[in-house]
Motif scaffolding. Structure first.
Motif, PDB file in Angstrom:
ATOM      1  N   ALA A  88       0.909  -1.151   0.000  1.00 19.62           N
ATOM      2  CA  ALA A  88       0.007   0.380  -0.017  1.00 19.62           C
ATOM      3  C   ALA A  88       0.768   1.016  -0.413  1.00 19.62           C
ATOM      4  N   PRO A  89       0.266   2.439  -0.814  1.00 16.49           N
ATOM      5  CA  PRO A  89       0.946   3.150  -0.271  1.00 16.49           C
ATOM      6  C   PRO A  89       1.475   4.068   0.648  1.00 16.49           C
ATOM      7  N   ASP A  90       1.809   5.377   0.941  1.00 16.25           N
ATOM      8  CA  ASP A  90       2.059   5.822   1.823  1.00 16.25           C
ATOM      9  C   ASP A  90       0.712   6.598   2.056  1.00 16.25           C
ATOM     10  N   ARG A  91       0.129   7.293   0.649  1.00 15.24           N
ATOM     11  CA  ARG A  91      -0.190   8.216   0.805  1.00 15.24           C
ATOM     12  C   ARG A  91      -1.325   8.371   0.053  1.00 15.24           C
ATOM     13  N   LEU A 119      -4.543  14.141   4.267  1.00 15.47           N
ATOM     14  CA  LEU A 119      -4.797  15.857   5.037  1.00 15.47           C
ATOM     15  C   LEU A 119      -6.179  15.927   5.779  1.00 15.47           C
ATOM     16  N   PHE A 120      -5.720  16.326   7.069  1.00 13.42           N
ATOM     17  CA  PHE A 120      -6.937  16.777   7.146  1.00 13.42           C
ATOM     18  C   PHE A 120      -7.008  18.138   7.318  1.00 13.42           C
ATOM     19  N   GLU A 121      -8.211  19.066   6.730  1.00 15.16           N
ATOM     20  CA  GLU A 121      -8.265  20.276   6.634  1.00 15.16           C
ATOM     21  C   GLU A 121      -9.033  20.932   8.277  1.00 15.16           C
ATOM     22  N   VAL A 122      -8.115  21.833   8.705  1.00 15.41           N
ATOM     23  CA  VAL A 122      -8.550  21.487  10.646  1.00 15.41           C
ATOM     24  C   VAL A 122      -9.172  23.646  10.249  1.00 15.41           C
ATOM     25  N   MET A 123     -10.179  23.421  11.250  1.00 15.14           N
ATOM     26  CA  MET A 123     -11.405  25.228  11.132  1.00 15.14           C
ATOM     27  C   MET A 123     -11.137  25.313  12.392  1.00 15.14           C
ATOM     28  N   THR A 124     -10.594  26.638  13.012  1.00 17.10           N
ATOM     29  CA  THR A 124     -11.068  26.684  14.004  1.00 17.10           C
ATOM     30  C   THR A 124     -12.744  27.410  14.176  1.00 17.10           C
TER      31      THR A 124
END
Length: 320
Positions: A75-78, A125-130
């Motif tokens: 399995a690839p890392d990404r 990837l996580f897009e984190v929002m305040t």
């Protein structure tokens, strides 16, 4: 609604503990697969993030049973899979947590709102929002009618300075009794939580849909700083108009508080033009009432996208 999602990681326990720290969540072991963990977020939707060992794959059972867990040693890392999450932490706190575990974290503009690109183990990837970022994001994604029209309807924005602390102003908008002290109404139902009620009933005995802000909900908040909630369009304006939403920002200012009100979600067309015009005058009257609660004898300057307006006395009428 998305209630849970799964990702793969090499250090599953560390990843689970870090995500739990970001979300104020709790970590549990994931029974069906060794070294798997699940993070339960502290929200009303039962949101969960499952972390499987790197190389884990899910497959349908050949005999129509439950899902099967498999392992792919190549399995690839990404992966193209990513998730967007909102947290109650500040930008600085998110960056500090990422830096401590060696993950890339950078703030980026997504066009109308910002996110923190947080790369789990520098691969996922996580897009984190305040909470401030979440309010801007909701202001974009909750307006499909604007995108469908092909043009962008401008929000309605205005601000005022009141002679009270941010703590006092915050309570005056988030406490059911406190809001009735300055904005006369027979009944208010405010449940300060994401998805909680924000119902101001000016005519509690009126027909359904004409009692006030019945059905409106809190979208996001930062205590003593920001509050956003849905808001109905006026029933007397023809047309099937959906709810808009309002963002209130509160900032200390020379011993008082600058309160900025922005209303978003307007569409285009004559009905929406009438709606904007109605709210422009209605919010000015409301802001004057709020200001007069702490300084009843002073004039009030309201800055808006239409210029600065000076109101000499507080209107006596209730409602919008």
């Amino acid at each position: 609604m998305l209630h849970h999602v799964s990702i793969a990681a090499k250090e599953t326990k560390l990843v689970a503990q870090t995500i739990a720290e970001l979300t104020d969540g709790k970590v549990g072991e994931l029974g069906p697969w060794p070294d798997g963990y699940i993070v339960w977020a502290s929200d009303e939707a039962g949101t969960a993030i499952e972390i499987y060992p790197h190389g884990t794959e899910l497959a349908p059972d050949d005999a129509d049973g439950e899902v099967r867990f498999c392992h792919n040693y190549f399995a690839p890392d990404r992966s193209p899979t990513h998730a967007a999450i909102s947290v109650s932490r500040t930008i600085e706190e998110v960056v500090q947590i990422a830096r401590r575990v060696g993950w890339r974290c950078v703030q980026l503009d997504r066009g109308g709102f910002h996110v923190l690109e947080l790369w789990i183990e520098n691969n996922v990837l996580f897009e984190v929002m305040t909470q401030d970022m979440l309010a801007a994001y909701l202001g974009v994604v909750h307006a499909p009618r604007v995108a469908e029209a092909g043009i962008g309807a401008q929000p309605l924005s205005m601000s005022i300075r009141v002679s009270a602390s941010p703590t006092e102003v915050w309570r005056s908008w988030t406490d059911s009794e406190a809001i009735r002290a300055w904005w006369p109404m027979p009944e208010a139902r405010i449940d300060l939580r994401i998805g909680g009620a924000f119902e101001l009933l000016f005519l509690p005995d009126g027909a359904e849909g004409q009692r006030g802000t019945e059905g409106c909900r809190i979208l996001s908040y930062v205590p003593e700083s920001m509050l956003s909630f849905t808001w109905p369009t006026p029933s007397h304006i023809p047309g099937d108009l959906a709810h808009t939403w309002v963002v209130l920002s509160m900032r200390p200012d020379s011993g008082g508080t600058e309160v900025e009100l922005t209303q978003l979600g307007f569409g285009v067309g004559p009905e929406w033009d009438a709606c904007r015009q109605y709210f422009r005058h209605a919010w000015m009257r409301m802001l004057r009432k709020m200001s007069a609660h702490w300084a009843p004898d002073s004039s009030t300057e309201i800055a808006s996208d239409g210029g600065t307006v000076t109101l000499e006395r507080s209107p006596r009428a209730s409602g919008m």
